[in-house]
Design a protein around this motif. Sequence first.
Motif, short mmCIF file in Angstrom:
data_model
loop_
_atom_site.label_atom_id
_atom_site.label_comp_id
_atom_site.label_asym_id
_atom_site.label_seq_id
_atom_site.Cartn_x
_atom_site.Cartn_y
_atom_site.Cartn_z
N LYS A 129 0.82 -1.21 0.00
CA LYS A 129 0.00 0.00 0.00
C LYS A 129 0.86 1.26 0.00
O LYS A 129 0.58 2.22 -0.74
CB LYS A 129 -0.92 0.00 1.23
CG LYS A 129 -1.82 1.22 1.31
CD LYS A 129 -2.73 1.16 2.54
CE LYS A 129 -3.61 2.40 2.64
NZ LYS A 129 -4.48 2.36 3.85
N THR A 130 1.91 1.28 0.81
CA THR A 130 2.72 2.49 0.98
C THR A 130 3.55 2.79 -0.26
O THR A 130 3.67 3.95 -0.67
CB THR A 130 3.65 2.35 2.20
OG1 THR A 130 2.86 2.10 3.37
CG2 THR A 130 4.48 3.61 2.41
N TYR A 131 4.12 1.75 -0.88
CA TYR A 131 5.04 1.96 -2.00
C TYR A 131 4.42 1.66 -3.35
O TYR A 131 5.09 1.77 -4.39
CB TYR A 131 6.32 1.15 -1.77
CG TYR A 131 7.09 1.68 -0.59
CD1 TYR A 131 8.00 2.72 -0.73
CD2 TYR A 131 6.86 1.18 0.69
CE1 TYR A 131 8.67 3.24 0.36
CE2 TYR A 131 7.52 1.69 1.79
CZ TYR A 131 8.42 2.72 1.62
OH TYR A 131 9.08 3.25 2.70
N ASN A 132 3.15 1.25 -3.34
CA ASN A 132 2.40 1.05 -4.59
C ASN A 132 3.14 0.11 -5.55
O ASN A 132 3.28 0.40 -6.74
CB ASN A 132 2.13 2.40 -5.26
CG ASN A 132 1.08 2.29 -6.36
OD1 ASN A 132 0.17 1.47 -6.27
ND2 ASN A 132 1.21 3.11 -7.39
N GLN A 133 3.62 -0.99 -5.01
CA GLN A 133 4.35 -1.98 -5.80
C GLN A 133 4.35 -3.30 -5.05
O GLN A 133 4.03 -3.35 -3.85
CB GLN A 133 5.79 -1.53 -6.05
CG GLN A 133 6.62 -1.35 -4.79
CD GLN A 133 8.03 -0.87 -5.08
OE1 GLN A 133 8.91 -1.67 -5.36
NE2 GLN A 133 8.24 0.45 -5.02
#
Length: 208
Positions: free
Chosen positions: A183-187
């Motif tokens: 969620k935080t790094y979108n990967q």
Amino acid sequence: MYTMTLKVGLTYNLRRKVGANENLPEDFYIEFDDAETVEAIALALRRGGCKVIKIEANLDAYSKLRRLKPDIVFNIAEGLHGEARESHIPVILEMLRIPYTGSGPTTLAICLDKALTHKILSAYGIPSPKFQVFKRADEKISDDLSFPLVIKPLAEGSSKGVRSSSLVKDEQSLRKQLSWVIKTYNQPAIAEEFLPGREFTVGLIGNE
């Protein structure tokens, strides 16, 4: 006797704080260099008799490199966006036929992808920790993995996304950390076997 002064381009990304309205992880710019580091490199090059042109690796970098045409580029740029961002400046330099220091686009793109790096190392018989890539936090855990594990973003460097909670010892902690990273790094996130012991960074000079 006339001696030509080498014109060296210094490409870099300047570190800064994440803005309140940027909606980015707090360590998004941690890979970038501070102004003191950039100036220290420039000073060393000047002391070596070079003329230094500092060029920040932003959206204007291509036009500046094309216009200024340095003899060689000392590249420490990290790139701005994307899974192959560290390759951006080397690709531009190769297109403009400007020689540069450091690794080429292919090497940089591979090394930023931790899973691809593991696969290549294993293909050449180099020991590498077992791993699994998770696109979702609820994916089945591979039978090859055993705790403890280290959870990281798949395509980041400079310990981005790594903190004390990254070392997980049970499935509940694993799922929680996977969810946070994705969620935080979108990967995707990568779970790697934890390897105890000291960690070393090794600098290499030369082309062989």
